[in-house]
Write an enzyme that holds these catalytic residues in place. Structure first.
Site, short mmCIF file in Angstrom:
data_model
loop_
_atom_site.label_atom_id
_atom_site.label_comp_id
_atom_site.label_asym_id
_atom_site.label_seq_id
_atom_site.Cartn_x
_atom_site.Cartn_y
_atom_site.Cartn_z
N TYR A 144 0.47 -1.06 -0.24
CA TYR A 144 -0.46 0.02 -0.26
C TYR A 144 0.62 0.91 0.22
CZ TYR A 144 -3.11 3.53 1.19
OH TYR A 144 -4.49 4.28 1.56
N GLU A 232 -3.24 8.13 -3.87
CA GLU A 232 -3.50 6.82 -3.32
C GLU A 232 -3.04 5.43 -4.18
OE1 GLU A 232 -7.01 5.12 -1.80
OE2 GLU A 232 -6.55 4.61 -0.11
#
Ligand code: GDP
Ligand code: MN
Length: 421
Positions: A144, A232
């Protein structure tokens, strides 16, 4: 009121309340394929992909782009995340599928034009008007990565986690220690040490450390130069041949930078937004659509919140949050009224104005003008108080409109609920 709404408000209007500006804080959200294109321009590795809107285009893309591929990733193109775990209203499970190349056509046919519901779309879902076909990579490790703006350090903050692919909220709960945060000095820019810290947090298994540091620096450069508020990548992944790639992309941009990011702001896709909010944005109104039946027109965010609370207290539900602001023009009031009356769910309208800078007669003229332009099919309860209240009341009375007048907040909410129940 609902916490979700409160959060939305805090991020949208209350955070600018300190500047007493009558403007919503809106953030441009672009599609994954557009984000991937932008990242690619900055030297970030992204899978090859193409967004298509018809079966003919699917066929052509298969022939032109994926001819020698065994499998293809088929992604629903909606302006929301959580697609992998989403469900179509048609019953089809999953908004992201990996299929054999000869099955892409069939699957795309089942996705196009359908409504996908994910954790982020709300129960009404979003229409899949395009699918994004992506080169299938063999991902051996999913991590992530995000850059956001941090209030505490007053600058960009990079967040990294060695586990990714699934919802970061779940990861943060299960493995809080795996999530690392690296604040960046916005004046100095990202240093090699900063980027190295991020890479150590990602802990790639095979990807070259220096190349990974370069990727992180490229992402930071993109974030700053494009006026992002969020970048993101979940997952940022490692492929079998030890490449770091951005296998997903969520990019948001600061609307206040629209004037210098013209190319990016052209990408706004209003077809994926709440049409009521799109119209409101054009009229520069602070509007958030909700699911109730009482349309509200109020001035001031605090009074608007209080009005929604009192509607609830008396057994109704608000159809929207709408703050026309401290100095709305008559034209804005007309627009606001049009949005409320165009909403099928609205069974009654409650106007609650406390005239301070906003003058009651301006609101009254707006209502009368709007009523001339739209057919008023639902009862309208009006409570006016403050500056020029007598003129306001006179304008309403002389208009001959069938309005229900109220004395105070309680009275107004009770009358609005009673008017349609
Ligand atoms: P989201 O659910 O909306 O965040 O959509 P994503 O773009 O993240 O896709 C969902 C999941 O599909 C990812 O978390 C990956 O696990 C998987 N995925 C996406 N692209 C590929 C790929 O090229 N290869 C493999 N093996 N998995 C992929
Ligand atoms: Mn994802």
């Amino acid at each position: 009121m609902v916490r979700g709404l409160l959060n939305k408000l805090v991020s949208r209007s209350l955070s600018v309340a300190g500047k007493w500006q009558n403007q919503q804080l809106r953030r441009l959200n672009i599609h994954e394929y557009q984000g991937a294109e932008l990242m690619s321009k900055y030297g970030v590795n992204v899978p090859r992909g193409v967004a298509v809107s018809s079966i003919e285009e699917v066929r052509k893309a298969i022939k032109d782009v994926f001819a020698n591929q065994n499998e293809v990733v088929v992604k629903s193109r909606i302006l929301a995340g959580g697609r992998g775990l989403g469900t179509f209203k048609s019953g089809l499970q999953g908004g992201v599928h990996i299929v054999k190349t000869d099955q892409v056509e069939d699957l795309a046919g089942k996705m196009l034009g359908q409504i996908l519901v994910t954790k982020q779309t709300g129960p009404q879902g979003k229409v899949v008007s395009k699918v994004y076909l992506c080169e299938k990579l063999s991902l051996v490790n999913e991590m992530y990565f995000a850059i956001t703006l941090d209030r505490k350090t007053a600058g960009p903050l990079i967040i990294a986690c060695r586990k990714g692919g699934t919802s970061i909220e779940d990861l943060a709960e299960k493995f809080p220690d795996m999530i690392i945060k690296v604040p960046i000095d916005v004046f100095e820019g990202i240093t090699d040490e900063d980027a190295a810290k991020v890479v150590d947090g990602l802990a790639p298994k095979g990807a070259d450390r220096n190349k990974s540091i370069e990727q992180v620096k490229n992402l930071y450069k993109l974030f700053v130069e494009s006026d992002c508020t969020l970048l993101e990548i979940n997952p940022i992944a490692e492929t079998a041949d030890n490449q770091l790639v951005a296998a997903d992309a969520k990019l948001n941009f600061d609307d206040n930078a629209a004037y210098r990011q013209k190319g990016i702001f052209k990408l706004r896709d209003t077809t994926q937004e709440d049409p009521r909010e799109v119209t409101a944005a054009k009229a520069d109104l602070n509007y958030i659509g909700l699911d109730g039946e009482i349309g509200c027109m109020v001035n001031g965010a605090g009074l608007a919140m209080a009005t929604m609370d009192i509607i609830k207290l008396h057994g109704g539900t608000p159809a929207n949050f709408l703050d026309v602001g401290g100095n709305a023009s008559e034209g804005q009031v007309v627009e606001a009224f049009k949005i409320l009356t165009a909403d099928d769910k609205v069974e009654a309208i409650l106007v609650n104005i406390f005239g301070g800078i906003m003058k009651c007669d301006v609101i009254a003229s707006g209502i009368v003008n709007a009523a001339k332009q739209v057919a008023l099919k639902v009862p309208v309860v009006v409570r006016l108080e403050g500056t020029n209240v007598d003129q306001g009341k006179r304008i309403l009375k002389e208009s001959g409109l069938a309005l229900i007048t109220a004395e105070d907040l309680d009275d107004a909410a009770q009358k609005a609920v009673k008017a349609y129940k």
